[in-house]
Write an enzyme that holds these catalytic residues in place. Structure first.
Site, PDB file in Angstrom:
ATOM      1  N   LYS A 167       0.819  -1.224   0.000  1.00 26.69           N
ATOM      2  CA  LYS A 167       0.000   0.000   0.000  1.00 26.69           C
ATOM      3  C   LYS A 167       0.850   1.271   0.000  1.00 26.69           C
ATOM      4  O   LYS A 167       0.454   2.282  -0.574  1.00 26.69           O
ATOM      5  CB  LYS A 167      -0.958   0.000   1.204  1.00 26.69           C
ATOM      6  N   ASP A 203     -10.286   2.415   2.370  1.00 22.39           N
ATOM      7  CA  ASP A 203     -10.453   1.642   3.614  1.00 22.39           C
ATOM      8  C   ASP A 203     -11.287   2.400   4.656  1.00 22.39           C
ATOM      9  O   ASP A 203     -12.187   1.838   5.281  1.00 22.39           O
ATOM     10  CB  ASP A 203      -9.086   1.291   4.224  1.00 22.39           C
ATOM     11  N   GLY A 241      -0.808   1.221   9.542  1.00 18.37           N
ATOM     12  CA  GLY A 241      -1.416   1.750   8.321  1.00 18.37           C
ATOM     13  C   GLY A 241      -2.937   1.782   8.382  1.00 18.37           C
ATOM     14  O   GLY A 241      -3.558   2.747   7.927  1.00 18.37           O
ATOM     15  N   ARG A 292       0.372  -0.197  21.513  1.00 16.96           N
ATOM     16  CA  ARG A 292       1.390  -0.885  22.309  1.00 16.96           C
ATOM     17  C   ARG A 292       2.663  -0.039  22.366  1.00 16.96           C
ATOM     18  O   ARG A 292       3.202   0.208  23.424  1.00 16.96           O
ATOM     19  CB  ARG A 292       1.660  -2.249  21.639  1.00 16.96           C
ATOM     20  N   THR A 293       3.136   0.436  21.208  1.00 15.06           N
ATOM     21  CA  THR A 293       4.288   1.343  21.176  1.00 15.06           C
ATOM     22  C   THR A 293       3.736   2.772  21.236  1.00 15.06           C
ATOM     23  O   THR A 293       3.237   3.298  20.235  1.00 15.06           O
ATOM     24  CB  THR A 293       5.110   1.139  19.889  1.00 15.06           C
ATOM     25  N   ALA A 316       4.904   5.708  21.410  1.00 17.91           N
ATOM     26  CA  ALA A 316       5.464   6.770  20.562  1.00 17.91           C
ATOM     27  C   ALA A 316       4.765   6.811  19.202  1.00 17.91           C
ATOM     28  O   ALA A 316       4.562   7.890  18.629  1.00 17.91           O
ATOM     29  CB  ALA A 316       6.962   6.533  20.376  1.00 17.91           C
TER      30      ALA A 316
HETATM   31  P1  NDP Z   1       0.447  -2.679  10.682  1.00 14.00           P
HETATM   32  O1  NDP Z   1       1.443  -3.773  10.667  1.00 14.00           O
HETATM   33  O2  NDP Z   1       0.703  -1.427   9.906  1.00 14.00           O
HETATM   34  O3  NDP Z   1       0.172  -2.220  12.205  1.00 14.00           O
HETATM   35  C1  NDP Z   1       0.010  -3.174  13.197  1.00 14.00           C
HETATM   36  C2  NDP Z   1      -0.520  -2.514  14.475  1.00 14.00           C
HETATM   37  O4  NDP Z   1      -0.922  -3.558  15.362  1.00 14.00           O
HETATM   38  C3  NDP Z   1       0.513  -1.678  15.222  1.00 14.00           C
HETATM   39  O5  NDP Z   1      -0.158  -0.618  15.859  1.00 14.00           O
HETATM   40  C4  NDP Z   1       1.072  -2.687  16.235  1.00 14.00           C
HETATM   41  O6  NDP Z   1       1.571  -2.075  17.404  1.00 14.00           O
HETATM   42  C5  NDP Z   1      -0.182  -3.439  16.594  1.00 14.00           C
HETATM   43  N1  NDP Z   1       0.038  -4.800  17.084  1.00 14.00           N
HETATM   44  C6  NDP Z   1       0.509  -5.851  16.379  1.00 14.00           C
HETATM   45  N2  NDP Z   1       0.511  -6.963  17.148  1.00 14.00           N
HETATM   46  C7  NDP Z   1       0.031  -6.579  18.371  1.00 14.00           C
HETATM   47  C8  NDP Z   1      -0.202  -7.270  19.611  1.00 14.00           C
HETATM   48  N3  NDP Z   1       0.039  -8.582  19.719  1.00 14.00           N
HETATM   49  N4  NDP Z   1      -0.710  -6.570  20.639  1.00 14.00           N
HETATM   50  C9  NDP Z   1      -0.959  -5.247  20.535  1.00 14.00           C
HETATM   51  N5  NDP Z   1      -0.755  -4.539  19.406  1.00 14.00           N
HETATM   52  C10 NDP Z   1      -0.265  -5.202  18.326  1.00 14.00           C
HETATM   53  O7  NDP Z   1      -0.922  -3.366  10.224  1.00 14.00           O
HETATM   54  P2  NDP Z   1      -2.184  -2.649   9.535  1.00 14.00           P
HETATM   55  O8  NDP Z   1      -2.408  -1.373  10.251  1.00 14.00           O
HETATM   56  O9  NDP Z   1      -2.002  -2.642   8.070  1.00 14.00           O
HETATM   57  O10 NDP Z   1      -3.376  -3.699   9.808  1.00 14.00           O
HETATM   58  C11 NDP Z   1      -3.950  -3.865  11.120  1.00 14.00           C
HETATM   59  C12 NDP Z   1      -5.151  -4.804  11.043  1.00 14.00           C
HETATM   60  O11 NDP Z   1      -6.215  -4.268  10.278  1.00 14.00           O
HETATM   61  C13 NDP Z   1      -4.836  -6.163  10.408  1.00 14.00           C
HETATM   62  O12 NDP Z   1      -5.383  -7.142  11.248  1.00 14.00           O
HETATM   63  C14 NDP Z   1      -5.530  -6.125   9.071  1.00 14.00           C
HETATM   64  O13 NDP Z   1      -5.942  -7.415   8.662  1.00 14.00           O
HETATM   65  C15 NDP Z   1      -6.731  -5.237   9.387  1.00 14.00           C
HETATM   66  N6  NDP Z   1      -7.293  -4.561   8.176  1.00 14.00           N
HETATM   67  C16 NDP Z   1      -8.581  -4.871   7.792  1.00 14.00           C
HETATM   68  C17 NDP Z   1      -9.148  -4.276   6.676  1.00 14.00           C
HETATM   69  C18 NDP Z   1     -10.554  -4.645   6.268  1.00 14.00           C
HETATM   70  O14 NDP Z   1     -10.968  -4.325   5.133  1.00 14.00           O
HETATM   71  N7  NDP Z   1     -11.352  -5.254   7.132  1.00 14.00           N
HETATM   72  C19 NDP Z   1      -8.419  -3.276   5.861  1.00 14.00           C
HETATM   73  C20 NDP Z   1      -7.075  -2.998   6.370  1.00 14.00           C
HETATM   74  C21 NDP Z   1      -6.557  -3.639   7.490  1.00 14.00           C
HETATM   75  P3  NDP Z   1       3.109  -1.574  17.506  1.00 14.00           P
HETATM   76  O15 NDP Z   1       3.137  -0.219  16.860  1.00 14.00           O
HETATM   77  O16 NDP Z   1       3.377  -1.555  18.955  1.00 14.00           O
HETATM   78  O17 NDP Z   1       3.927  -2.597  16.756  1.00 14.00           O
END
Ligand code: NDP
Length: 271
Positions: free
Chosen positions: A65, A101, A129, A151-152, A154
């Site tokens: 993306k 989205d 994202g 979780r993070t 910042a």
């Molecule tokens: P990113 O990898 O960009 O971001 C992941 C986020 O999840 C970060 O904020 C990360 O925190 C957090 N995270 C990951 N694992 C954990 C955990 N075990 N506990 C707490 N926080 C956690 O992913 P995206 O933003 O692209 O996607 C996020 C979700 O949204 C996915 O599940 C995706 O499938 C879903 N999605 C659904 C769509 C739909 O059409 N229904 C469209 C787009 C996304 P940290 O910053 O601390 O790492």
């Protein structure tokens, strides 16, 4: 026939071909829609070939993306705000990037789930994202505030700062007192925690009476976040409706026709 596809890696699991084929059938539009697997190191080459072979548009999924954002010649406001593109349109040498989205999420919440956002207190969990992409469309519905928790911490702070011109946006950690006493009306899980079936460290008090808990994840069965919400008496929804609605918005961009989504959503749920 005009050709469209969803590009990603992996992409074979995508439900988009099924959704768009049904939209085409319902609207009488003549088009084909397939999956397009791009090598991880050649997104641009794969898209260029698709355009040269007459392709009209692409949906873009993980992990491309942000590359699609860089690839587009021009961007919609919502793509600019999201910093990511999930819809590319190719017309007369133009490459236009958009992001549907957030619109898909808002449409699912306000229309399919009949949950008005205006005046509500929103807690947005996650700062990746997906979270970034929905902030502007959520603000367009005039909520009383958006709080980002991640979780993070910042990353939550950075995201809140990015949208600070909208004023009613704050960031906090999962263990902040304000979250404990949060009483939010709409709690959106935009973290990837549900992917691994992980729980988030949230207190049950985070949900107000009549709250809606929305997990962007879908197709994973019973999600820990939604279980917690249900135990606290909240309404719950997974992200399947968002998936269908973001697809409908892409279809509208490409074809100028808005497909009826209820039957498609029902078909996916039943399967
Ligand atoms: P990113 O990898 O960009 O971001 C992941 C986020 O999840 C970060 O904020 C990360 O925190 C957090 N995270 C990951 N694992 C954990 C955990 N075990 N506990 C707490 N926080 C956690 O992913 P995206 O933003 O692209 O996607 C996020 C979700 O949204 C996915 O599940 C995706 O499938 C879903 N999605 C659904 C769509 C739909 O059409 N229904 C469209 C787009 C996304 P940290 O910053 O601390 O790492």
């Amino acid at each position: 026939m005009d050709r469209y596809a969803v590009i990603g890696n992996p992409v074979a699991h995508s439900k988009s071909p099924q959704i768009h084929a049904e939209f085409a059938r319902l609207t009488g539009e003549r088009l084909t829609y397939s999956t397009l697997l791009a090598p991880l190191n050649d997104f641009a080459g794969t898209v260029t070939e698709f355009i040269q072979s007459g392709g009209k548009g692409l949906n873009v999924t993980v992990p491309f993306k942000v590359e699609a954002f860089d690839f587009a010649y021009s961007l919609s406001d919502r793509a600019q705000a999201a910093g990511a593109v999930n819809t590319l349109s190719f017309n007369a040498g133009e490459i236009v990037g958009d992001n549907t989205d957030g619109a898909g999420l808002v449409r699912d919440i306000t229309y399919n789930l009949r949950f008005p956002i205006q005046g509500r207190r929103i807690l947005l969990l996650g700062a990746g994202g997906a979270a970034r992409g929905v902030i502007l469309p959520l603000f367009a519905e005039d909520p009383s505030m958006i709080v980002i928790a991640n979780r993070t911490v910042a990353r939550a702070e950075e995201l809140a700062a990015h949208f600070s011109s909208h004023a009613r946006i704050e960031s906090m950690s999962f263990d902040s007192d304000a979250l404990q006493a949060g009483q939010f009306d709409l709690i959106i899980n935009a973290t990837a925690a549900s992917l691994g079936n992980d729980s988030l460290p949230l207190p049950a008090t985070v949900f107000s009476k009549d709250a809606l808990a929305y997990d962007m994840m879908y197709g994973k069965g019973d999600l820990p976040f939604l279980n917690l919400a249900r135990q606290a008496g909240a309404q719950t929804a997974d992200g399947l409706g968002m998936l269908v609605e973001q697809a409908a918005e892409s279809f509208f961009i490409w074809r100028g026709v808005r497909p009826y989504t209820a039957s498609v959503l029902k078909q996916l749920r039943d399967s």
